[in-house]
Design an enzyme around this catalytic site. Structure first.
Site, PDB file in Angstrom:
ATOM      1  N   LYS A  81      -2.133  15.539  44.693  1.00  0.00           N
ATOM      2  CA  LYS A  81      -2.117  14.382  45.608  1.00  0.00           C
ATOM      3  C   LYS A  81      -0.718  14.021  46.172  1.00  0.00           C
ATOM      4  O   LYS A  81      -0.519  13.639  47.077  1.00  0.00           O
ATOM      5  CB  LYS A  81      -2.755  13.270  44.952  1.00  0.00           C
ATOM      6  CG  LYS A  81      -4.222  13.158  44.740  1.00  0.00           C
ATOM      7  CD  LYS A  81      -4.821  13.501  46.130  1.00  0.00           C
ATOM      8  CE  LYS A  81      -6.361  13.587  45.956  1.00  0.00           C
ATOM      9  NZ  LYS A  81      -7.391  13.767  47.033  1.00  0.00           N
TER      10      LYS A  81
ATOM     11  N   SER B  67      -6.347  20.991  39.247  1.00  0.00           N
ATOM     12  CA  SER B  67      -5.953  20.064  40.483  1.00  0.00           C
ATOM     13  C   SER B  67      -5.270  18.791  39.830  1.00  0.00           C
ATOM     14  O   SER B  67      -4.189  18.075  40.452  1.00  0.00           O
ATOM     15  CB  SER B  67      -6.941  19.514  41.413  1.00  0.00           C
ATOM     16  OG  SER B  67      -8.124  19.080  40.654  1.00  0.00           O
TER      17      SER B  67
ATOM     18  N   GLU C 152      -6.807   4.931  50.638  1.00  0.00           N
ATOM     19  CA  GLU C 152      -7.943   4.460  49.691  1.00  0.00           C
ATOM     20  C   GLU C 152      -7.803   5.304  48.753  1.00  0.00           C
ATOM     21  O   GLU C 152      -7.075   6.368  48.614  1.00  0.00           O
ATOM     22  CB  GLU C 152      -9.199   5.072  50.686  1.00  0.00           C
ATOM     23  CG  GLU C 152      -9.522   6.445  50.675  1.00  0.00           C
ATOM     24  CD  GLU C 152      -8.194   7.433  51.182  1.00  0.00           C
ATOM     25  OE1 GLU C 152      -7.501   6.755  52.193  1.00  0.00           O
ATOM     26  OE2 GLU C 152      -7.995   8.797  50.942  1.00  0.00           O
TER      27      GLU C 152
END
Lengths: 411, 266
Positions: A98, A386, A120
């Site tokens: 991210k 991830s 969010e």
């Protein structure tokens, strides 16, 4: 698929933000000028050498890129088939991919003169990454998170608060990612004049799906170079989990013109189609949610259905429009795995390789290990790891049954 | 001229402003909701906006979110809402605008929606999350032009964009009074006047101002700058508070009547 056909991906999205018939800008008029301004600012930043240099510098020296492409020998031995490589996004700063996107968007926000950012978050990884970038660049940060996710991903709530962000629990709906995004959009409608909205996936109105893909494609660019260096050839297959789809698109995109198979693994929850799940591409239909047209879980009346997944990051009834495009073009294939298989994969990687994977990434692992066993030993498979699993300890430890099952399965 | 345009013209000639009332269809059930809608029209709403409830109303504040949830819990959907419009048409001729998010319309089908909405007696459609750039995919499939497409202008909309919106709009233009979701407090008259004047300089289409309007004083003030006044969340608040009251329709009637009294052209 021949190379000429492949090149059509390079033209996407078109000027109106469409990937084929997916994407677009379906937002309230109040937000339209902000989205058009963002598009212009991003187009400029893309061409701006100073912006790109600053971003590259941060990705390298702050986020710790490039992340390794690790040959998982023990996991490969376990699967008895294709050679499994792990793209170690779990080793990036804040513990997931991210950060690639939030550094890019926070820099862009600063270039646009915005001093406040909102986001969010589902599992909290995007919230943590946004709070991190905001702390680094001296911005005020507010993160919207469903109450259910606040409860099941509590460590990330604390991390965001320590980083100086305000976390707003969202009680509406099922209190998960969709509801957090609803509330972030509502807040943005009121604060649009001085606030930048950092969307965390390849979703939302144009230019977000394109922009987030561009910021995340560093994953695939690195993986492509690394596998060529390591094996002297490209992989046969790429596997990544898909909620909104940012880590998957980040890995897939740079391989789009190569003859490499791509597989996105969705959250099958307790079963598809009859159980509760979040398998949007596998079991959904086309509709409009959160600013773009894409596959959705919805009723015949066009009401959005509740998703379900053991992993908060995949617990979302929509998906990025470019994945819908890849699905219809058959450029990528989308499958699902059940919650139980995900937990087993979590324990499997922990025991075999000494890596605790995020429950999101465990979806990709679960499917990839099965698949590798069906492939020849000279084949190569890259799994996008991830994120790291520390945030999921509470959930995993509460499922003692699954731990016992794996103990039995251990070789 | 469409019934909506004609209504604005007739009111203008009488020195009045159009009171536009919004209510979520089916909140809390069809019977009560129909009684509320009739009371709104009989109390003085010149145009009725019938809200199609949506599971994820991202442009609405808590009041309309709650009303949407109540309506959905009662089984409301677009088909049933059209049935309610048809029922209203037995006794009322006031223009009816369907107010929706895009996904329920998309799921219903553009052409089918056009035919069924007209057959039920609706006169216009407003889609909150369908800016004019995307509206073509809907209206392009409509076999006629008998349904007005109501577009929105916000305080953030620049003048050049207002021109493009006006070219695509019909019936009236819905001017959002503030940057915020529905039900937000604090009507900024200076801001509204400024935006309304800019909009008036680019189009002759009537303007109705909505968001943050709940009192007769608000209605009187907005009547100075626009031809229409939209009241939504205020009606929903009354419904929420009196949901089990047998005299809910008469409370709504009285409220609409009070608002209507100040909807006068200066």
């Amino acid at each position: 698929m021949n190379p000429t056909e492949n090149r059509q991906h390079d033209q996407m999205p078109n000027q109106r933000g469409y990937f084929g018939s997916f994407g677009g800008r379906y937002v309230a008029e109040t937000l339209m000028p902000a989205i058009l301004e963002l598009e212009a600012a991003y187009d400029k930043a893309k061409q701006d050498a100073a912006f790109q240099k600053e971003l590259s510098h941060l990705l390298k020296n702050y986020a710790g890129r490039p992340t390794p492409l690790y040959f998982a020998k023990n996991l490969t031995d376990y699967a008895k088939g294709a050679r499994i490589y792990l793209k170690r996004e779990d080793l990036a700063h804040t513990g997931a991919h991210k950060i690639n996107n939030t550094l890019g968007q926070a820099l862009l926000a600063r270039h646009m003169g915005k001093k406040k950012v909102i986001a969010e978050t589902g599992a909290g990884q995007h919230g943590v990454a946004t709070a991190t970038a905001a702390a680094l660049l001296g911005m005020e940060c507010t993160v919207f998170m469903g109450v259910e996710d606040v409860a099941r991903q509590e460590p990330n709530v604390k991390r965001m608060e320590l980083l100086g962000a305000r976390v707003v629990p969202v009680p509406s709906g099922t209190g998960t990612l969709k509801d957090a995004m609803n509330e972030a959009m509502r807040y943005w409608v009121g604060a649009v004049k001085d606030t930048y909205y950092v969307i965390g996936s390849v979703a939302g109105p144009h230019p977000y799906p394109m922009m987030v893909r561009d910021f995340q494609q560093i994953i695939g660019i690195e993986a492509r170079e690394q596998i060529l260096k390591e094996e002297g050839r490209l992989a046969d297959m790429l596997v990544a989990c898909v909620g909104g789809g940012s880590n998957a698109m980040g890995l897939f995109y740079p391989f789009r013109n190569d003859s490499v198979e791509m597989v996105g693994v969705e959250a099958g929850g307790t079963g598809v189609p009859n159980g509760k799940h979040a398998a949007t591409l596998c079991a959904g239909s086309v509709g409009v949610l959160h600013g773009s047209k894409s596959y959705l879980l919805q009723t015949a009346d066009g009401q959005i259905q509740e998703a379900h997944s053991i992993s908060a990051g995949l617990d979302y009834p929509g998906v990025g429009p470019e994945h819908s495009y890849f699905k219809d073009l058959k450029r990528a294939r989308y499958v699902w795995v059940l919650d139980d298989a995900v937990l087993k994969a979590f324990h499997l990687l922990s025991r075999t390789e000494g890596i605790l994977p995020a429950l999101e990434s465990s979806h990709a692992l679960a499917w990839a290990v099965e698949q590798a066993g069906r492939m020849d030993r000279d084949k190569i498979l890259i799994v996008n790891l991830s994120g790291r699993g520390d945030k999921d300890l509470g959930i995993v430890l509460s499922k003692k049954e699954s731990q016992q099952q794996v103990k039995g399965a251990k070789k | 001229m469409s019934l909506i345009a004609q209504t604005f013209k007739n009111l203008e000639q009488k020195g009045r402003r159009a009171l536009v009332g919004f209510v979520t269809a089916g909140d809390p059930d069809i019977e009560k909701s129909l009684a509320v809608m009739e009371a709104m029209i009989e109390g003085g709403c010149d145009i009725l906006e019938v809200g199609i409830p949506f599971s994820d109303p991202t442009a609405d504040g808590p009041v309309i979110q709650a009303s949407s949830q109540r309506a959905l819990a009662g089984g409301m959907n677009l088909t049933k809402a059209l049935g309610m419009v048809k029922a209203l048409r037995q006794h009322h001729s006031a223009p009816i605008v369907l107010f929706s998010y895009y996904n329920p319309i998309l799921a219903y089908g553009a052409e089918r929606f056009y035919r069924d909405a007209l057959a039920a007696g609706a006169n216009g459609l407003l889609v909150v999350d369908l800016p004019f750039e995307e509206a073509g995919e809907l209206t392009g499939k409509w076999p006629g032009k008998d349904l007005d497409l109501i577009l929105l202008v916000a305080p953030t909309t620049p003048r050049e964009r207002m021109e493009q919106i006006a070219l695509n709009a019909s019936g009236f233009i819905y001017l959002v009074s503030m940057t915020g979701v529905t039900g937000s407090a604090g009507l900024d008259l200076e801001q509204v006047t400024h935006t309304a004047n800019t909009l008036k300089s680019v189009t002759d289409i009537p303007i109705a101002v909505g968001f943050g309007i709940s009192t007769p004083d608000h209605v009187a003030a907005v009547s100075k700058v626009a031809q229409g006044i939209v009241v939504g969340s205020a009606f929903e608040r009354i419904i929420e508070k009196n949901i089990n009251a047998t005299d809910l329709p008469s409370i709504i009637f009285q409220y609409a009547k009070t608002l209507k009294a100040t909807a006068l052209k200066p």
